[in-house]
Motif scaffolding. Structure first.
Motif, PDB file in Angstrom:
ATOM      1  N   SER A   1       0.837  -1.198   0.000  1.00  0.00           N
ATOM      2  CA  SER A   1       0.000   0.000   0.000  1.00  0.00           C
ATOM      3  C   SER A   1       0.871   1.247   0.000  1.00  0.00           C
ATOM      4  N   LEU A   2       1.928   1.201   0.824  1.00  0.00           N
ATOM      5  CA  LEU A   2       2.806   2.370   0.930  1.00  0.00           C
ATOM      6  C   LEU A   2       3.473   2.652  -0.414  1.00  0.00           C
ATOM      7  N   LEU A   3       3.969   1.596  -1.050  1.00  0.00           N
ATOM      8  CA  LEU A   3       4.610   1.775  -2.359  1.00  0.00           C
ATOM      9  C   LEU A   3       3.620   2.343  -3.362  1.00  0.00           C
ATOM     10  N   THR A   4       2.391   1.810  -3.308  1.00  0.00           N
ATOM     11  CA  THR A   4       1.377   2.292  -4.230  1.00  0.00           C
ATOM     12  C   THR A   4       1.078   3.760  -3.993  1.00  0.00           C
ATOM     13  N   MET A   5       1.082   4.111  -2.713  1.00  0.00           N
ATOM     14  CA  MET A   5       0.745   5.490  -2.358  1.00  0.00           C
ATOM     15  C   MET A   5       1.847   6.470  -2.751  1.00  0.00           C
ATOM     16  N   LEU A   6       3.062   5.937  -2.982  1.00  0.00           N
ATOM     17  CA  LEU A   6       4.217   6.815  -3.133  1.00  0.00           C
ATOM     18  C   LEU A   6       3.975   7.932  -4.154  1.00  0.00           C
ATOM     19  N   GLY A   7       3.426   7.562  -5.287  1.00  0.00           N
ATOM     20  CA  GLY A   7       3.165   8.564  -6.320  1.00  0.00           C
ATOM     21  C   GLY A   7       2.268   9.659  -5.801  1.00  0.00           C
ATOM     22  N   ILE A   8       1.208   9.259  -5.118  1.00  0.00           N
ATOM     23  CA  ILE A   8       0.259  10.226  -4.584  1.00  0.00           C
ATOM     24  C   ILE A   8       0.926  11.048  -3.483  1.00  0.00           C
ATOM     25  N   ILE A   9       1.717  10.374  -2.640  1.00  0.00           N
ATOM     26  CA  ILE A   9       2.402  11.087  -1.554  1.00  0.00           C
ATOM     27  C   ILE A   9       3.286  12.179  -2.145  1.00  0.00           C
TER      28      ILE A   9
ATOM     29  N   ILE B   1       0.911  16.035 -12.867  1.00  0.00           N
ATOM     30  CA  ILE B   1       1.454  14.876 -13.584  1.00  0.00           C
ATOM     31  C   ILE B   1       1.846  13.802 -12.578  1.00  0.00           C
ATOM     32  N   SER B   2       2.486  14.241 -11.499  1.00  0.00           N
ATOM     33  CA  SER B   2       2.898  13.284 -10.479  1.00  0.00           C
ATOM     34  C   SER B   2       1.685  12.561  -9.890  1.00  0.00           C
ATOM     35  N   LEU B   3       0.609  13.319  -9.665  1.00  0.00           N
ATOM     36  CA  LEU B   3      -0.603  12.704  -9.107  1.00  0.00           C
ATOM     37  C   LEU B   3      -1.217  11.724 -10.099  1.00  0.00           C
ATOM     38  N   VAL B   4      -1.203  12.094 -11.372  1.00  0.00           N
ATOM     39  CA  VAL B   4      -1.774  11.195 -12.377  1.00  0.00           C
ATOM     40  C   VAL B   4      -0.956   9.907 -12.448  1.00  0.00           C
ATOM     41  N   VAL B   5       0.384  10.064 -12.408  1.00  0.00           N
ATOM     42  CA  VAL B   5       1.244   8.878 -12.404  1.00  0.00           C
ATOM     43  C   VAL B   5       0.919   8.020 -11.174  1.00  0.00           C
ATOM     44  N   GLY B   6       0.727   8.702 -10.033  1.00  0.00           N
ATOM     45  CA  GLY B   6       0.320   7.988  -8.822  1.00  0.00           C
ATOM     46  C   GLY B   6      -0.980   7.242  -9.050  1.00  0.00           C
TER      47      GLY B   6
ATOM     48  N   GLY C   1      -2.669   8.390   1.126  1.00  0.00           N
ATOM     49  CA  GLY C   1      -1.427   8.842   0.501  1.00  0.00           C
ATOM     50  C   GLY C   1      -1.323  10.353   0.486  1.00  0.00           C
ATOM     51  N   SER C   2      -2.411  11.015   0.088  1.00  0.00           N
ATOM     52  CA  SER C   2      -2.328  12.472   0.000  1.00  0.00           C
ATOM     53  C   SER C   2      -2.230  13.092   1.389  1.00  0.00           C
ATOM     54  N   LEU C   3      -2.859  12.461   2.382  1.00  0.00           N
ATOM     55  CA  LEU C   3      -2.726  12.982   3.747  1.00  0.00           C
ATOM     56  C   LEU C   3      -1.281  12.873   4.226  1.00  0.00           C
ATOM     57  N   ILE C   4      -0.647  11.726   3.930  1.00  0.00           N
ATOM     58  CA  ILE C   4       0.767  11.577   4.297  1.00  0.00           C
ATOM     59  C   ILE C   4       1.597  12.638   3.582  1.00  0.00           C
ATOM     60  N   GLY C   5       1.332  12.802   2.280  1.00  0.00           N
ATOM     61  CA  GLY C   5       2.078  13.788   1.501  1.00  0.00           C
ATOM     62  C   GLY C   5       1.900  15.188   2.046  1.00  0.00           C
ATOM     63  N   VAL C   6       0.657  15.543   2.367  1.00  0.00           N
ATOM     64  CA  VAL C   6       0.376  16.885   2.878  1.00  0.00           C
ATOM     65  C   VAL C   6       1.066  17.093   4.225  1.00  0.00           C
TER      66      VAL C   6
END
Lengths: 282, 416
Positions: free
Chosen positions: B20-28, B300-305, B352-357
């Motif tokens: 899950s963490l790896l998947t979230m990386l893009g979004i993070i 773009i990063s979010l879309v890749v995520g 993911g976005s919460l972690i990123g934020v």
């Protein structure tokens, strides 16, 4: 009609209303130009409180029949009455709802969800039935108690033995009080002794709670202990399959539970009570 | 039901924590970049804005009126700006210290400048110490004009870089030695007290000689007075406290000037105001371009995520085909299954976005403390990141979820 039933099913010793009615059902599978007839003009009834087996060699159509009865598939033609509802032409959502409210499944490989505790697994059908958390919890505990697993309800499936897993699966199948319980080779993944225990459990639930149980099996030793066997060969009904194909005889009612169940007298008493309760209605 | 599904989704994230963490990386990374860069970008932009002030975003210039206006040719001295206007505006500036910072006169005349045997043509500009507040006039050698120079009508001047080079050469030592020397302006002596850095461009002071207004008027050029109106000025510059005051300042200046110049209500202005609209427009353009570019990169990063999420959800659907079959057998409808998987994708993108934020907020606060630039969290960016991430989760989760929902229960149950 009622008298006809009686004469046709002379081995059944009490009268009740049909819960499953299959009428002239055909099921064809097409692959390329070839059409394969898995079920050929099959008609039969299953009555409330019956415990029956669907038997036949592989390729006979018994899995197809089970899928139809379980509303996992629809017949090519013919009608399937479940209770008083024609369920042969439902859409996917209606099928799901009927499965949820009227059918309990028991699978050969248990099919418990590994991330959920025994209790949560048993609650699953009620989650999809939109039953409230409190009711769900109560009913699931009760169901687990009825299969003798009240002490294991917070266990994850992988901490349970095969027999215990199948008991959880049985609890899950009966928790929402379905019209029928449909078991596909329920002892297939168990050793003989554990298998016998599960069969005993089914018999007890059938006799003590009046559950209608349909077991798909190729094991004649299970078949001969049922109230009745629906035999299939090459997609057609085969009335005396136990004798003709498996070379065994049905056990009479008193011997049905022999070797697997100790309390015959109690069962006999219940049966008489059942008969008395239902007779005026018919 | 929704609550159950939310719990299921979170549980499934937990079941495969690392994945899950790896998947979230893009979004993070996407959400984090968006918030961090937009927040820091605001601070950096404020700094950049300060740099641009000298270009004239906080300045309004009063210029002579249009000489081609109707009746202009019949009126001697039409539209010219004088010390009368300067005094009227000076009173206005003192009245509104919250709007105006200062007022600066500009009296200019073409002159010839001579040092020893070298002579060049230059523009003599009479002004005050505050010229530094409205023009870019960094001093390279010596000093700028002071209030004392003005009061004493001192014979001192500051040379533009090109004028100084023409007179004294390019050698830095020669330029440094020029400070204190006396040059001649139209034959009048003037002591060099400062030399400006070279800036280039048509509006720079490179070819100017700056001197106190009183010196220009009394000692260097002689009669620059308009009949009955006092000293003529080429322009009057007003510095504003902030870009936000431009409209208000313009109105005040216009009415003050119309009153002091006795312009009849039915007549057009006989002066012109040079507003910093263009400079502000350039700033807004730069601002928009930077923001847009950052948003694009983060987007773009979010879309890749999102593609990562779709990929992992497709894997999850395949992995859990059997589970889907069981759920369907037990009565889950297609939309139950759809909801479960969409929620799972949504959970990945939202968590993911919460972690990123959270990470971005930490970075912004750290950078703010470390560099001392006024970094503040852009809550707009936070909202944007969360909203965009949710949309991505929904958008990219839908296809795998649909695949799960449309699985045939028999096939799914049979799946090994």
């Amino acid at each position: 009609m009622a008298t006809e039933y009686l004469t046709q099913r002379s081995q059944i010793d009490y009268v009740t209303e049909p819960v499953v009615r299959i009428e002239y059902v055909n099921k064809e599978f097409t692959s390329g130009d070839e059409t394969f007839k898995a079920l050929d003009d099959v008609s039969f009834e299953i009555h409330r409180g019956e415990m029956i087996a669907i038997m036949g060699p592989s390729g006979s159509g018994k899995s197809t029949l089970m899928n139809l009865i379980g509303l996992l598939d629809t017949p090519t033609s013919g009608t399937y009455w479940l209770g008083d509802q024609d369920v042969s032409k439902l859409d996917r959502t209606e099928q799901a709802n009927v499965r949820n409210s009227q059918i309990g499944f028991v699978f050969q490989s248990f099919n418990l969800l590994p991330r959920l505790t025994a209790l949560k697994n048993v609650e699953l059908p009620m989650i999809y039935g939109r039953v409230s958390l409190r009711e769900r919890d109560l009913a699931a505990r009760e169901a687990l108690a009825s299969v003798g697993l009240e002490s294991k309800m917070n266990n994850l499936p992988n901490t349970l033995s095969g027999g215990q897993k199948q008991r959880v699966a049985v609890a899950r199948a009966l928790v929402h009080k379905p019209n029928i319980i449909l078991a596909d080779e329920p002892t297939g993944a168990l050793d003989t002794r554990t298998g016998n225990e599960i069969m005993h459990l089914f018999r007890t639930l059938n006799r003590e709670h009046g559950l209608t149980i349909i077991i798909v099996t190729h094991d004649p030793d299970i078949g001969r202990r049922m109230d009745r066997v629906i035999g299939l060969r090459d997609g057609k009904l085969s009335p005396n399959i136990l004798r003709e194909y498996y070379n065994v005889e049905m056990l009479d009612a008193d011997n049905e539970t022999i070797t697997i169940e100790p309390t015959r007298e109690k069962v006999a008493v219940e049966r008489i009570a059942n008969q008395a309760a239902i007779a005026p209605a018919s | 039901m929704l609550k159950e599904q939310v719990l299921m989704a979170l549980d499934s994230l937990q079941a495969n924590k690392f994945r899950s963490l790896l998947t979230m990386l893009g979004i993070i990374i996407g959400a984090g970049t968006l918030v961090a860069v937009l927040s820091l970008g605001n601070a950096v932009q404020s700094t950049v804005f300060e740099q641009f002030v000298d270009l004239g975003t906080r300045r309004i210039a009063v210029l002579p009126g249009d000489p081609n206006a109707i009746g202009a040719r019949n009126t001697p001295g039409y539209g010219l700006v004088s010390i009368q206007d300067y005094d009227a505006l000076k009173a206005l500036v003192e009245q509104h210290p919250d709007i105006f910072r200062t007022i600066v006169p500009e009296v200019s005349a073409p002159v010839s400048v001579r040092a020893g045997t070298t002579a060049v043509q230059a523009a003599l500009v009479g002004t005050t110490k505050d010229y530094q507040a409205v023009q870019t006039v960094p001093v390279a050698y010596g000093r700028f004009l002071t209030d004392a120079d003005e009061d004493q009508s001192a014979r001192v001047g500051v040379l533009g870089a090109l004028v100084a080079e023409d007179l004294f050469g390019q050698d830095p030592e020669a330029l440094a030695a020029a400070i204190g020397q006396v040059i001649e302006i139209n034959g009048q002596p003037l002591q060099v007290v400062g030399i400006l850095e070279q800036l280039g461009g048509p509006f720079s002071s490179d070819q100017r000689v700056l001197a106190p207004v009183s010196t220009v008027r009394l000692r260097l050029v002689g009669d620059l007075d308009l009949p009955g109106r006092g000293l003529e000025m080429s322009s009057i510059l007003l510095a504003l406290e902030s870009e936000q005051n431009v409209d208000q300042a313009e109105g005040l200046m216009r009415s003050t000037l119309r009153a002091s110049r006795e312009v009849a209500p039915d007549q057009i202005d006989d002066f012109r105001l040079n507003l910093p609209t263009q400079a502000l427009g350039v700033l807004a353009g730069i601002n928009g371009a930077i923001t847009g570019f950052i948003a694009l990169v983060a987007g773009i990063s979010l879309v890749v995520g999102g593609i990562g999420i779709m990929n992992i959800m497709l894997v999850a659907v395949t992995e859990r085909t059997r589970e889907i079959g069981v759920r369907k057998a037990l009565g889950a409808t297609d939309s139950d299954v759809l909801g479960q998987f969409v929620l799972e994708a949504l959970a990945i993108s939202l968590v993911g976005s919460l972690i990123g934020v959270a990470g971005a907020i930490g970075i912004v606060l750290l950078v703010g403390v470390a560099t001392g630039i006024g970094a503040s969290i852009s809550w707009t960016a936070v909202g944007l990141a969360l909203a965009f991430a949710s949309a991505i989760g929904l958008g990219f989760g839908l296809y795998p979820a649909r695949r799960a929902a449309l699985l045939q229960p028999i096939e799914a149950l049979r799946y090994e």
